[in-house]
Scaffold this active site. Structure first.
Site, PDB file in Angstrom:
ATOM      1  N   GLY A  48       0.745  -0.682   0.496  1.00  0.00           N
ATOM      2  CA  GLY A  48      -0.201  -0.017  -0.604  1.00  0.00           C
ATOM      3  C   GLY A  48       0.916   1.592   0.034  1.00  0.00           C
ATOM      4  N   GLN A  53       2.792  10.212   1.401  1.00  0.00           N
ATOM      5  CA  GLN A  53       4.199   9.290   1.551  1.00  0.00           C
ATOM      6  C   GLN A  53       4.848   9.788  -0.102  1.00  0.00           C
ATOM      7  OE1 GLN A  53       2.601   5.836   1.655  1.00  0.00           O
ATOM      8  NE2 GLN A  53       3.712   5.614   2.908  1.00  0.00           N
ATOM      9  N   CYS A  93       5.747   0.188   7.478  1.00  0.00           N
ATOM     10  CA  CYS A  93       5.647   0.859   6.441  1.00  0.00           C
ATOM     11  C   CYS A  93       6.701   1.525   5.662  1.00  0.00           C
ATOM     12  CB  CYS A  93       4.843   2.136   7.450  1.00  0.00           C
ATOM     13  SG  CYS A  93       4.413   3.881   6.778  1.00  0.00           S
ATOM     14  N   LEU A  94       5.816   1.602   4.793  1.00  0.00           N
ATOM     15  CA  LEU A  94       7.736   1.828   3.737  1.00  0.00           C
ATOM     16  C   LEU A  94       8.002   3.498   3.810  1.00  0.00           C
ATOM     17  CD1 LEU A  94       6.060   1.288  -0.055  1.00  0.00           C
ATOM     18  CD2 LEU A  94       7.752   0.480   1.142  1.00  0.00           C
ATOM     19  N   HIS A 135      -5.013   1.947   7.364  1.00  0.00           N
ATOM     20  CA  HIS A 135      -3.621   2.115   7.612  1.00  0.00           C
ATOM     21  C   HIS A 135      -3.260   3.737   6.229  1.00  0.00           C
ATOM     22  CE1 HIS A 135       1.108   1.504   7.734  1.00  0.00           C
ATOM     23  NE2 HIS A 135       0.996   2.093   6.870  1.00  0.00           N
ATOM     24  N   GLU A 136      -3.272   3.105   5.005  1.00  0.00           N
ATOM     25  CA  GLU A 136      -3.374   4.240   3.928  1.00  0.00           C
ATOM     26  C   GLU A 136      -4.078   6.208   4.590  1.00  0.00           C
ATOM     27  OE1 GLU A 136      -0.727   3.959   2.354  1.00  0.00           O
ATOM     28  OE2 GLU A 136      -0.717   2.104   2.563  1.00  0.00           O
ATOM     29  N   HIS A 139      -2.398   7.781   6.330  1.00  0.00           N
ATOM     30  CA  HIS A 139      -1.240   9.133   5.694  1.00  0.00           C
ATOM     31  C   HIS A 139      -2.509   9.656   5.125  1.00  0.00           C
ATOM     32  CE1 HIS A 139       2.391   6.405   5.975  1.00  0.00           C
ATOM     33  NE2 HIS A 139       1.698   5.211   5.482  1.00  0.00           N
TER      34      HIS A 139
HETATM   35  C1  QAP Z   1       1.030  -0.591   4.443  1.00  0.00           C
HETATM   36  O1  QAP Z   1       2.928  -0.747   4.217  1.00  0.00           O
HETATM   37  C2  QAP Z   1       0.964  -2.108   6.036  1.00  0.00           C
HETATM   38  O2  QAP Z   1       9.502  -1.920   6.289  1.00  0.00           O
HETATM   39  C3  QAP Z   1       1.632  -0.923   3.627  1.00  0.00           C
HETATM   40  O3  QAP Z   1      11.755  -2.699   5.256  1.00  0.00           O
HETATM   41  C4  QAP Z   1       1.504  -3.491   5.992  1.00  0.00           C
HETATM   42  O4  QAP Z   1       3.691  -2.036   2.430  1.00  0.00           O
HETATM   43  C5  QAP Z   1      -0.458  -2.161   5.897  1.00  0.00           C
HETATM   44  C6  QAP Z   1       7.642  -2.340   3.780  1.00  0.00           C
HETATM   45  C7  QAP Z   1       1.330  -4.134   7.112  1.00  0.00           C
HETATM   46  C8  QAP Z   1      -1.011  -3.438   7.361  1.00  0.00           C
HETATM   47  C9  QAP Z   1      -0.605  -4.791   7.302  1.00  0.00           C
HETATM   48  C10 QAP Z   1       7.734  -2.454   4.825  1.00  0.00           C
HETATM   49  C11 QAP Z   1       8.666  -2.383   3.128  1.00  0.00           C
HETATM   50  C12 QAP Z   1       6.290  -2.356   2.991  1.00  0.00           C
HETATM   51  C13 QAP Z   1       9.172  -2.246   4.883  1.00  0.00           C
HETATM   52  C14 QAP Z   1       4.238  -1.926   3.547  1.00  0.00           C
HETATM   53  C15 QAP Z   1      10.070  -2.658   4.493  1.00  0.00           C
HETATM   54  C16 QAP Z   1      10.370  -2.861   3.144  1.00  0.00           C
HETATM   55  C17 QAP Z   1       5.277  -1.752   4.155  1.00  0.00           C
HETATM   56 CO    CO Z   2       3.092   3.584   5.894  1.00  0.00          CO
END
Ligand code: QAP
Ligand code: CO
Length: 169
Positions: A48, A53, A93-94, A135-136, A139
């Site tokens: 997401g 972001q 989270c990215l 979550h998004e 943001h």
């Molecule tokens: C939001 O998050 C989300 O720490 C999206 O080193 C995440 O795509 C919602 C990511 C989990 C629900 C559950 C995170 C990539 C990606 C990192 C992501 C990383 C590399 C996170």
């Molecule tokens: Co995020």
């Protein structure tokens, strides 16, 4: 043609606290932004990404919780109209790379949004998709998953990320 990838802001960047404005008209520029955000999300890789972001303060998010990039979703001006139940998820989270913590949210949601063609739609979501959309949307309101953690945990994450950002600058 591969869309140009975008730079992802990282916590504690103050720009992540901006409240995004509604999109009045789904122009070609908005459709192009959605395509660039999807490419940036897949490349990361992530499930997401919100416009906030990538430092665009308009109400648009993309997500895809499939295993094989087969279910891209674009939500413009998303609004949660119903939420039911409660679920605990290890979120990441990215914009907070390397950190994962448990967050509690409604388990099932009904969302209203507009798609990249400018058409309104409703979506019933549960499981990871429901969590990801919530979550998004956070943001777009300037909120991060670390805001649900204790101040101590949030401060620890902040300090570690600032240190890494200085090393990588
Ligand atoms: C939001 O998050 C989300 O720490 C999206 O080193 C995440 O795509 C919602 C990511 C989990 C629900 C559950 C995170 C990539 C990606 C990192 C992501 C990383 C590399 C996170
Ligand atoms: Co995020």
């Amino acid at each position: 043609m591969t869309p140009t990838l975008m730079t992802i802001l990282e916590f504690p960047d103050a720009r992540l606290r901006t409240k995004a404005a509604p999109i009045k008209n789904v122009s070609d520029a908005i459709a192009t932004l959605a395509d660039r955000m999807l490419a940036t999300m897949y490349e990361a890789p992530g499930i997401g990404l919100a416009a906030t972001q990538v430092n665009v303060h308009q109400r648009l998010l993309v997500c895809d919780v499939s295993e094989d990039k087969s279910a891209p979703l674009v939500l413009i001006n998303p609004k949660i109209v119903e939420g039911h139940g409660s679920t605990e998820t290890q979120e990441g989270c990215l914009s907070v790379p390397g950190f994962y913590e448990t967050v509690v949210r409604p388990e099932q949601i009904l969302v209203e949004a507009v798609n990249r063609a400018g058409e309104p739609f409703q979506l019933e979501a549960d499981g990871l998709l429901a969590v990801c959309i919530q979550h998004e949307i956070d943001h777009l309101d300037g909120k991060l998953f670390v805001d649900y953690l204790s101040p101590t945990k949030r401060q620890m994450i902040r300090k570690k990320l600032l240190k890494l950002q200085k090393l990588n600058a």
